[in-house]
Scaffold this motif. Structure first.
Motif, PDB file in Angstrom:
ATOM      1  N   LEU A   7       0.828  -1.200   0.000  1.00  0.00           N
ATOM      2  CA  LEU A   7       0.000   0.000   0.000  1.00  0.00           C
ATOM      3  C   LEU A   7       0.867   1.256   0.000  1.00  0.00           C
ATOM      4  N   LYS A   9       0.648   5.601  -0.326  1.00  0.00           N
ATOM      5  CA  LYS A   9      -0.191   6.807  -0.381  1.00  0.00           C
ATOM      6  C   LYS A   9       0.704   8.006  -0.109  1.00  0.00           C
ATOM      7  N   THR A  42      -3.990   7.511   8.035  1.00  0.00           N
ATOM      8  CA  THR A  42      -4.115   7.353   6.587  1.00  0.00           C
ATOM      9  C   THR A  42      -4.493   5.912   6.245  1.00  0.00           C
ATOM     10  N   ILE A  46      -7.978   4.671   4.527  1.00  0.00           N
ATOM     11  CA  ILE A  46      -8.037   3.909   3.272  1.00  0.00           C
ATOM     12  C   ILE A  46      -8.921   2.675   3.461  1.00  0.00           C
ATOM     13  N   GLN A  53      -6.036   4.835  -1.968  1.00  0.00           N
ATOM     14  CA  GLN A  53      -4.590   4.653  -2.028  1.00  0.00           C
ATOM     15  C   GLN A  53      -4.079   5.013  -3.422  1.00  0.00           C
TER      16      GLN A  53
END
Lengths: 297, 436
Positions: A7, A9, A42, A46, A53
C-alpha cells in the motif's frame, strides 16, 4: 480477514504510507502502533474508503474492498463527535441507517445496546444534555450497532473515564469472543498488552515490525538477566554495579553471547543465586526503542 | 442514492422541527405588512393631527399668489426681509419665502428661511408651485388668456396594455411590476444568503465536531455535501410555499374585508413618493386590483422556484466549499468576499438597471449570466420576458450550478478532513487540481 499489500499513499508534500503489507486474521484484536504522523490514520482511512490509495490493494474476506463493505466495518475515529442538538435515539438511527441497516433492524439493535450499556432512559435526550461519559457510550454504540465484522477503533480510550474505559474494554473483548475482528490503533501500550493478540508498528510511513505480542517481545529481548546473589562467597565485580536490597545483592548482566545456563553456573560461584530472570521488554519500551532507532536512520 | 435521501431527511427535519423555523415562517409574512400597516397608520395620524404650517411670503414682484394647501397656508404681511426672518425666529411662522424682484427668463434668488431643514416634499411643493406660476406668467406675457390656461390643465393617466401573441390584452401597471420585481428580487437575494449561510454553518459544525469523519466512512463526501445542500434547500422551499399559501389566504381575506387595497400597496406608495404621485387619485385602486389580478402568479411563482433553486444550488455549493475549508466561522470571512460580490452586483443591478429599464442590454446580461441571473431575472419577470431569454438564462443557470457543484465537491472532499491548516486561495486551487 483483512489483507493489505504494497500500500502506497502520498500527499502533496509527504509520503504517508510506503509499501505497507499487513495481514489481520479473523477474530483477533490487532494493535496498530506508531507515533503521531506515522501514517496510521491514513491507513485506517483507506480501509474505511474515506480516501483512496495511490497503489496497492486492500482485501476484505478475500475480495477487493468495495462500497458494500462499509456495512461490514465499524469505525470509531480518534477525533469524534455527535450532533449536539439531536436526540440520542434519532442520532443512532441515523448513523446505523447510513451504514445500511433497515429502520426496523436499526431499532432492534439500538434498543439492545442502549439497555446493555445502561443508558436506555436517556434515549430521548439531546447529546448536549448528556454527561461526557454517556455521550461516549452513545458514540461507541454508533460504531458497533450495525454489527460490523471488522471494528476499527482509533484511540478508543482517549477521553474515557476509567469506569467507562473498563466497560468499553469488556465490550471489545466480548465482541472479539463473538468473532469480530478488532483493529486497535493506540499509543497506550498498557491497553495493547491487555487487549491485543497481534501488533504491527508503523513509523515514518513504513511498517517496521509485526507479529504476535509474544513474538515481538521475544525478538526484542535485550538478552539481559536480572540477578540476585545472597551470601556472596567472594567480592562481586564492581562493573556489575551490585546493589544490596536487604536480602541479596541485585544487578543486571548481559548474556554476552553465552548460554543462560553457562552464565548461571558462572554466577553460582559467587554465592547463592536467589534471582535469575531474563528481562522481557514491555511494549512501551519496544515502541520507544523502535521509534528512536528509526529516528537515527 | 438512499443514503443521500437519509442525509436530506436529517437536514430537513433537524431544521423544520425547530421552533425558530415555525416562528420565522409564520411571523415574517405577518411582520412586513404589520410594520407597513403601522407606518401607514402613523402617517395618517400625523397628517390629521399636524397643525397647519403658516409660511410668510414676501413677494417683491407681486406676480405670485401662493395657493394654500391642507398642510401649508401662505400669508403676506411683511414688507421687509428682516421682518420675515424675525417672525420665523420668534416661532410665529413656520417658514419665510422671499421672492426678490426677478427676471422671469432666468428666475434666481428665491429664498426660503426656516428654523429647521424643510422637507423635500415642501421644497418640491414650493418649487412646483413657483414653476407653474412662472410658466403661466410667461404664457400670459405671450398673450394667452388665463382662462384658457386653466382649461388647459388636465389630469392624464395612461393605461398600459401589453398585447399577447394571440392578441389578448392585459392591463399593466409599471408600479405594480416594479413592486413585484423588487420584492421577488430581494427575496431571492435574502434566501440565497440565509440558506447559503445555513449550509456553511452546517458543514463547519460537522467538521469542527468531527462528526464528518464518521459520516464519510459511511457515504461519499459528495453524497454528504449534496444531501446537505438539498435538505436545506427543501427547508427554504417549504418556507416559501408556506408563505405563498399564507399570503394568498391573507390577502384574499384582507381584500375581501376591506373591499379594496392591500396594505403593502399603500405602504409602497408611502415609502416612495414618486410612486404615489404617479398614481392618480381616482379609480386607481380598482385599476391596481385589476392589474394584480391580471398578473400570472403561477408563472411568477414557478419562475421564483426555478431561480431560487438554481441560485441556491449555485451559491449553496460554494458556501459548502467554504465551510469545508475552514475550521471556524470566523475564518470563513476571507472566502465570503468573492461570493458576496456577484450577489451585491446583482442586487445593485436590480435597482440601477433592471427595475428602471428591464429590457436594456445591461439588464439582459445581468439576467442571463448565472451568477447574477437569479436576482436579476426575478426583477424582470413581472414585466414579461421573451421565452428564449428565459430559456437561455435558465439553461445557463443549470450549467452554472453544475459547475460550481463540481468545483465545490473537489474542495469539500479534501477540506472536511483537513484540520489546523488555514487555507489560502492557493491551497484551495491545489485541492481542486488534486485527483484524489
Amino acid at each position: 480477514m483483512l489483507q493489505i499489500a504494497q500500500l502506497n499513499k502520498s500527499y502533496e508534500n509527504h509520503q504517508a504510507l510506503t509499501e505497507v503489507d499487513l495481514f489481520v486474521p479473523k477474530g483477533v484484536v490487532f494493535g496498530l502502533l506508531g507515533p503521531n504522523g506515522a501514517g496510521k490514520t491514513t491507513l485506517i482511512r483507506i480501509v474505511n474508503q474515506i480516501i483512496e490509495q495511490d497503489s496497492g490493494s486492500v482485501e476484505l474476506d478475500g475480495k477487493v474492498l468495495s462500497p458494500d463493505d462499509i456495512r461490514k466495518i465499524g469505525y470509531l475515529p480518534e477525533e469524534r463527535g455527535l450532533y449536539k442538538k439531536m436526540k440520542v435515539w434519532d442520532q443512532l438511527v441515523y448513523f446505523s441507517r447510513l451504514k445500511g441497516l433497515s429502520e426496523s433492524e436499526a431499532k432492534i439493535q439500538i434498543k439492545h445496546w442502549l439497555e446493555k450499556l445502561d443508558i436506555a432512559t436517556w434515549k430521548d435526550k439531546k447529546i448536549e444534555d448528556l454527561s461526557k461519559g454517556m455521550a461516549q457510550k452513545v458514540q461507541f454504540i454508533s460504531t458497533i450497532v450495525h454489527r460490523p465484522s471488522l471494528l476499527i477503533l482509533d484511540e478508543p480510550f482517549s477521553g474515557f473515564d476509567p469506569v467507562n474505559a473498563e466497560i468499553i474494554k469488556n465490550e471489545i473483548l466480548e465482541l472479539k469472543a463473538k468473532g469480530t475482528t478488532v483493529i486497535l490503533s493506540t499509543h497506550r501500550m498498557e491497553s495493547v498488552e491487555l487487549l491485543c493478540d497481534q501488533v504491527a508498528m508503523i513509523n515514518k510511513s513504513r511498517k517496521i515490525l509485526d507479529g504476535t505480542i509474544r513474538e515481538v517481545k521475544r525478538s526484542f529481548r535485550p538478552e539481559v538477566f536480572q540477578v540476585g546473589i545472597a551470601n556472596p562467597t567472594q567480592d562481586l565485580p564492581k562493573e556489575w554495579v551490585p546493589k544490596f536490597s536487604g536480602d541479596a545483592w541485585e544487578f543486571t548482566l548481559p548474556l554476552s553471547g553465552k548460554a543462560p545456563n553457562q552464565l548461571l553456573s558462572e554466577l553460582m560461584e559467587y554465592g547463592d543465586v536467589v534471582l535469575f530472570r531474563e528481562q522481557i521488554p514491555s511494549m512501551e519500551e519496544i515502541f520507544i526503542h523502535q521509534v528512536k532507532a528509526s529516528a537515527h536512520e | 442514492m438512499s443514503k443521500v435521501l437519509l442525509v436530506i431527511q436529517r437536514e430537513y427535519l433537524a431544521r423544520v422541527k425547530k421552533k425558530s423555523f415555525l416562528i420565522a415562517t409564520i411571523l415574517t409574512p405577518l411582520i412586513f405588512p404589520a410594520i407597513m400597516g403601522v407606518f401607514v397608520w402613523i402617517a395618517v395620524q400625523e397628517k390629521d393631527s399636524q397643525s397647519l404650517r403658516i409660511i410668510e411670503v414676501l413677494d417683491e414682484t407681486d406676480l405670485f399668489f401662493m395657493e394654500s394647501s391642507e398642510q401649508y397656508a401662505f400669508t403676506s404681511s411683511v414688507e421687509e426681509v428682516e421682518e420675515g426672518k424675525k417672525m420665523v425666529q420668534d416661532g410665529e411662522r413656520y417658514g419665510f419665502l422671499h421672492i426678490p424682484k426677478l427676471d422671469l427668463k432666468s428666475p434666481e434668488g428665491i429664498q426660503f428661511y426656516g428654523v429647521e431643514n424643510p422637507s423635500p416634499s415642501l421644497m418640491g411643493y414650493l418649487e412646483g408651485a413657483l414653476k407653474r406660476k412662472i410658466e403661466d406668467q410667461k404664457l400670459y406675457a405671450q398673450g394667452i388668456d388665463p382662462k384658457v390656461l386653466k382649461e388647459l390643465r388636465t389630469d392624464v393617466s395612461v393605461q398600459s396594455i401589453t398585447l399577447g401573441e394571440q392578441g389578448e390584452e392585459k392591463i399593466n401597471n409599471a408600479n405594480v411590476n416594479y413592486a413585484i420585481g423588487f420584492l421577488s428580487g430581494i427575496l431571492i437575494y435574502i434566501f440565497i444568503f440565509v440558506y447559503g449561510n445555513q449550509i456553511m454553518q452546517g458543514v463547519i459544525e460537522e467538521k469542527s465536531t468531527r462528526i464528518v469523519e464518521i459520516l464519510v466512512s459511511s457515504l461519499k463526501p459528495f453524497q454528504l455535501m449534496m444531501g446537505k445542500i438539498m435538505g436545506i434547500g427543501a427547508v427554504g422551499l417549504t418556507q416559501f410555499l408556506i408563505w405563498v399559501v399564507l399570503i394568498g389566504t391573507l390577502s384574499t381575506v384582507v381584500m375581501g374585508v376591506l373591499g379594496m387595497q392591500m396594505p403593502q400597496q399603500q405602504a409602497m406608495e408611502l415609502a416612495n413618493p414618486e410612486f404615489a404621485q404617479a398614481t392618480p387619485d381616482s379609480g386607481e385602486v380598482t385599476e391596481i386590483l385589476q392589474v394584480i389580478s391580471g398578473i400570472d402568479f403561477v408563472t411568477l411563482v414557478l419562475c421564483f422556484i426555478v431561480y431560487f433553486l438554481g441560485g441556491y444550488l449555485l451559491y449553496g455549493a460554494l458556501f459548502a466549499a467554504i465551510g469545508s475549508a475552514v475550521d471556524a466561522p470566523a475564518d470563513a470571512q476571507q472566502f465570503m468576499f468573492p461570493i458576496t460580490i456577484p450577489l451585491i452586483v446583482a442586487y445593485m443591478g436590480l435597482f440601477v438597471f433592471i427595475l428602471q429599464d428591464p429590457t436594456s442590454t445591461t439588464s439582459f446580461w445581468l439576467s442571463v449570466v448565472p451568477l447574477t441571473s437569479p436576482i436579476a431575472m426575478m426583477g424582470r419577470i413581472s414585466y414579461g420576458v421573451p421565452f428564449w431569454e428565459l430559456a437561455l438564462s435558465m439553461g445557463l443557470l443549470v450549467a452554472g450550478f453544475l459547475s460550481t457543484t463540481w468545483l465545490a465537491g473537489k474542495i469539500y472532499r479534501i477540506g472536511i478532513l483537513m484540520h489546523g491548516t488555514k487555507p489560502t486561495y492557493k491551497i484551495l486551487w491545489k485541492w481542486i487540481k488534486a485527483s484524489q
